[in-house]
Design an enzyme around this catalytic site. Structure first.
Site, mmCIF file in Angstrom:
data_model
loop_
_atom_site.group_PDB
_atom_site.id
_atom_site.type_symbol
_atom_site.label_atom_id
_atom_site.label_comp_id
_atom_site.label_asym_id
_atom_site.label_seq_id
_atom_site.Cartn_x
_atom_site.Cartn_y
_atom_site.Cartn_z
ATOM 1 N N ASP A 110 -2.411 5.040 -7.390
ATOM 2 C CA ASP A 110 -3.717 4.451 -7.694
ATOM 3 C C ASP A 110 -3.659 2.929 -7.736
ATOM 4 O O ASP A 110 -4.624 2.264 -7.379
ATOM 5 C CB ASP A 110 -4.259 5.001 -9.023
ATOM 6 C CG ASP A 110 -5.639 4.437 -9.321
ATOM 7 O OD1 ASP A 110 -6.544 4.684 -8.503
ATOM 8 O OD2 ASP A 110 -5.812 3.728 -10.319
ATOM 9 N N SER A 121 -9.294 8.469 -8.529
ATOM 10 C CA SER A 121 -8.630 7.377 -9.245
ATOM 11 C C SER A 121 -8.619 7.649 -10.751
ATOM 12 O O SER A 121 -7.584 7.533 -11.421
ATOM 13 C CB SER A 121 -9.369 6.065 -8.939
ATOM 14 O OG SER A 121 -8.980 5.042 -9.814
ATOM 15 N N LYS A 127 -5.001 9.599 -13.014
ATOM 16 C CA LYS A 127 -4.350 8.938 -14.150
ATOM 17 C C LYS A 127 -4.471 9.794 -15.408
ATOM 18 O O LYS A 127 -3.546 9.886 -16.207
ATOM 19 C CB LYS A 127 -4.975 7.556 -14.367
ATOM 20 C CG LYS A 127 -4.586 6.568 -13.280
ATOM 21 C CD LYS A 127 -5.279 5.231 -13.428
ATOM 22 C CE LYS A 127 -6.725 5.290 -13.053
ATOM 23 N NZ LYS A 127 -7.401 4.037 -12.831
ATOM 24 N N HIS A 134 -12.574 9.467 -21.427
ATOM 25 C CA HIS A 134 -12.536 8.281 -20.570
ATOM 26 C C HIS A 134 -13.957 7.791 -20.344
ATOM 27 O O HIS A 134 -14.861 8.586 -20.086
ATOM 28 C CB HIS A 134 -11.878 8.606 -19.225
ATOM 29 C CG HIS A 134 -11.765 7.412 -18.323
ATOM 30 N ND1 HIS A 134 -10.804 6.443 -18.509
ATOM 31 C CD2 HIS A 134 -12.510 7.004 -17.267
ATOM 32 C CE1 HIS A 134 -10.951 5.508 -17.582
ATOM 33 N NE2 HIS A 134 -11.981 5.824 -16.821
ATOM 34 N N ARG A 148 -8.921 -1.217 -2.593
ATOM 35 C CA ARG A 148 -10.373 -0.950 -2.654
ATOM 36 C C ARG A 148 -11.120 -2.208 -3.093
ATOM 37 O O ARG A 148 -12.185 -2.538 -2.572
ATOM 38 C CB ARG A 148 -10.662 0.195 -3.635
ATOM 39 C CG ARG A 148 -10.343 1.560 -3.046
ATOM 40 C CD ARG A 148 -10.336 2.619 -4.114
ATOM 41 N NE ARG A 148 -11.621 2.733 -4.786
ATOM 42 C CZ ARG A 148 -11.785 3.252 -6.007
ATOM 43 N NH1 ARG A 148 -10.756 3.695 -6.690
ATOM 44 N NH2 ARG A 148 -12.982 3.333 -6.521
HETATM 45 N N1 URA Z 1 -12.076 3.340 -13.062
HETATM 46 C C1 URA Z 1 -10.959 3.747 -12.431
HETATM 47 O O1 URA Z 1 -9.924 3.960 -13.044
HETATM 48 N N2 URA Z 1 -11.006 3.893 -11.098
HETATM 49 C C2 URA Z 1 -12.119 3.676 -10.388
HETATM 50 O O2 URA Z 1 -12.090 3.848 -9.202
HETATM 51 C C3 URA Z 1 -13.266 3.253 -11.057
HETATM 52 C C4 URA Z 1 -13.235 3.104 -12.411
#
Ligand code: URA
Length: 436
Positions: A163, A185, A189, A84, A170
Site C-alpha cells: 500500500d 488500501s 492494512k 477506521h 496514486r
Molecule cells: N485512506 C487509506 O488508507 N487509503 C486510501 O486510499 C484512502 C484513505
C-alpha cells in the site's frame, strides 16, 4: 513478476478482468520493484478508469494484506474489533472509542495514520501527549493489547507494504479517488492487524475525503462487501463531516478535549459519534445482543470512570505522562492565544470545516508533505457552533499560534469561515446511514 506487466495492464485498459494469480503477480511486482513506476502508474490509472469487480477488489485486498506481516494475537481471547474513519476535521474519536470499547471487553489493535492535508491523524494527536510512544515493536504492541484491551501503533513498513508504494503513486497520478483502490488500501492494512471485525466511519460532507454523499455511499457498500468477502465481520456508519467534530482542532487541543470528554464534559457531537460507533463495535464483537443494551453498557462504563481508567492504563503502557489526566496543562500551550471576535450580532450560519482544517495546517499543526514536522500546540478552539446566537465582540473562537503574525492571519480566516446572519440553522443528523 511471472506475467508480462504490459499485457496485464492492457487487459484492464480494455475492460477485462484479472484472475487471482494475475493480481498476486502485480502486487508482488509492486513490492519487489519489478513493476516499474510507469507501469504502476498505468496499472492504477487502468483501475481508476475501468474499475474492478468485487471479486477482483477482494483479491487485490488479500494480496496487499499478504505483502507484509499479518498479525494474529493468539494470546488475546477477547474479540478483536477495530474502527477506521475516512478522516475529518476535529475527528478525535479513536482516542475515546478505543478505551471505551476496551472497557466493555473488546480488544482493539489499532494501527492509525498520521495527518496529511486538512484532516488530522490519530498518531499526531497521541504524539501531543508527552512521552507517548506509537512506534512500538510488534511484540510490544501485542503485549499492550493484552494488558489493557487496546494498543495504538503508527504505520510502518511491516504491515501491507504494497500500500505504501501504491498510495504514494496514486497521490501523484490522479488515481486517489477510485473506490476499488480506496477499498483495498484501507482493508489490506486493517486485515493485517489480525482483527475479527471492523466498523467503518465513512465521512460525508465538505471536509470529507469523498465530499459527495453518493460517492461516500458507494465506498461504504464496497468496504462492507469486500471486508465480508475477505472474512471480516463488518459494519459501517455514514457520518456528517459538513462541520467540524467537537470544538478543538489541533493535536494537543484535541487531546485536551478528549480528557474533558473522558470526565463527561466533552461536546455532545463527539460523544454521540463515539457512542454510535461503539455500539456497532460491541455488536460485531457479540458483547451485546442489541443496540440498546450495547449503548447502556457503554454509557455506564463511561459514567463510572472505567473508560478513564483504561485510558490511564494505556498511557502507562505506552509511555505517556499519566499526569495529563489531572493536569491537562502539561500538554503545553502555544505562545500566542488570540480571540476571534464577532463583528456583528446574529447567529452563526456556517462553520466551514475545510478552511478551518487548512488554517490548522498553516499554523504548523498539520502536514503538506509526508515528512513535515508538526507543532502539537497550535490550532483553533471554537466557542460557537452552527446556529448559536452571538453578540458583537463575543469570541467565536480562539486561535492558538506560535507567533502573533500567524495568529492574526489565522484569525481573519477563521472569522470568514464562521459567517454571522439572521437565520438560525441546525446541523443535519450526525449519523446519516448505516450498513451491516
Ligand atoms: N485512506 C487509506 O488508507 N487509503 C486510501 O486510499 C484512502 C484513505
Amino acid at each position: 513478476m511471472q506475467s508480462h506487466p504490459a499485457r496485464l495492464i492492457a487487459l484492464k485498459r480494455d475492460g477485462g478482468e484479472w484472475t487471482q494469480e494475475q493480481i498476486r503477480d502485480l502486487v508482488s511486482g509492486v513490492v519487489d520493484g519489478s513493476l516499474g513506476d510507469a507501469q504502476l502508474g498505468a496499472f492504477l490509472m487502468a483501475v481508476c478508469c475501468n474499475g474492478m469487480t468485487r471479486d477482483e477488489t477482494t483479491q487485490l485486498t488479500l494480496a496487499m494484506r499478504d505483502s507484509g506481516q499479518v498479525l494474529a494475537h493468539p494470546q488475546v481471547a477477547r474479540p478483536k474489533i477495530d474502527k477506521h474513519s475516512t478522516g475529518g476535521v476535529g475527528d478525535k474519536v479513536s482516542l475515546l472509542l478505543a478505551p471505551l470499547v476496551a472497557a466493555a471487553g473488546l480488544a482493539v489493535p489499532m494501527v492509525s495514520g498520521r495527518g496529511l492535508g486538512h484532516t488530522g491523524g490519530t498518531i499526531d494527536k497521541l504524539g501531543a501527549i508527552p512521552g507517548y510512544r506509537t512506534d512500538l515493536a510488534l511484540p510490544e504492541f501485542g503485549h499492550v493489547l493484552e494488558q489493557c484491551g487496546y494498543a495504538m501503533l503508527a504505520p510502518s513498513g511491516a504491515l501491507a507494504p504494497a500500500d505504501r508504494r501504491m498510495y504514494a503513486t496514486r497521490d501523484v497520478s490522479g488515481t486517489v479517488e477510485s473506490i476499488p483502490l480506496i477499498t483495498s488500501s484501507i482493508l489490506a492494512k486493517k486485515l493485517a492487524e489480525g482483527i475479527d471485525g471492523l466498523v467503518m466511519d465513512i465521512k460525508t460532507g465538505r471536509a470529507a475525503f469523498l465530499p459527495r454523499e453518493a460517492d461516500a455511499r458507494l465506498l461504504m457498500e464496497s468496504l462492507v462487501a469486500v471486508g465480508q468477502a475477505a472474512g471480516l465481520r463488518m459494519a459501517a456508519l455514514l457520518t456528517d463531516m459538513d462541520h467540524p467534530l467537537g470544538l478543538a482542532l489541533g493535536n494537543a487541543l484535541e487531546v485536551q478535549e478528549v480528557l474533558l470528554a473522558l470526565d463527561g464534559h466533552g461536546p455532545d457531537d463527539l460523544r454521540e459519534v463515539t457512542l454510535a460507533l461503539g455500539v456497532e463495535m460491541l455488536l460485531l464483537g457479540r458483547v451485546a445482543e442489541d443496540a440498546g443494551t450495547a449503548r447502556n453498557i457503554l454509557e455506564r462504563l463511561w459514567r463510572d470512570g472505567v473508560v478513564r481508567q483504561v485510558f490511564r492504563h494505556n498511557l502507562e503502557l505506552q509511555g505517556g505522562d499519566v499526569r495529563v489526566l489531572d493536569e491537562p496543562d502539561r500538554l503545553g500551550r502555544a505562545a500566542v492565544v488570540l480571540p476571534v471576535l464577532a463583528k456583528t450580532s446574529g447567529h452563526v450560519v456556517d462553520v466551514e470545516p475545510r478552511t478551518l482544517g487548512e488554517v490548522v495546517v498553516d499554523l504548523g499543526g498539520g502536514r503538506r508533505q509526508p515528512g513535515d514536522v508538526v507543532d502539537p500546540h497550535v490550532g483553533v478552539v471554537l466557542q460557537k457552533v452552527l446556529g448559536d446566537a452571538v453578540q458583537t465582540g463575543e469570541a467565536l473562537a480562539f486561535v492558538h499560534a506560535a507567533d502573533a503574525a500567524s495568529a492574526a492571519a489565522a484569525a481573519e480566516r477563521v472569522a470568514a469561515a464562521m459567517p454571522i446572519g439572521a437565520e438560525r440553522r441546525r446541523r443535519r443528523p450526525l449519523v446519516l446511514g448505516r450498513l451491516a
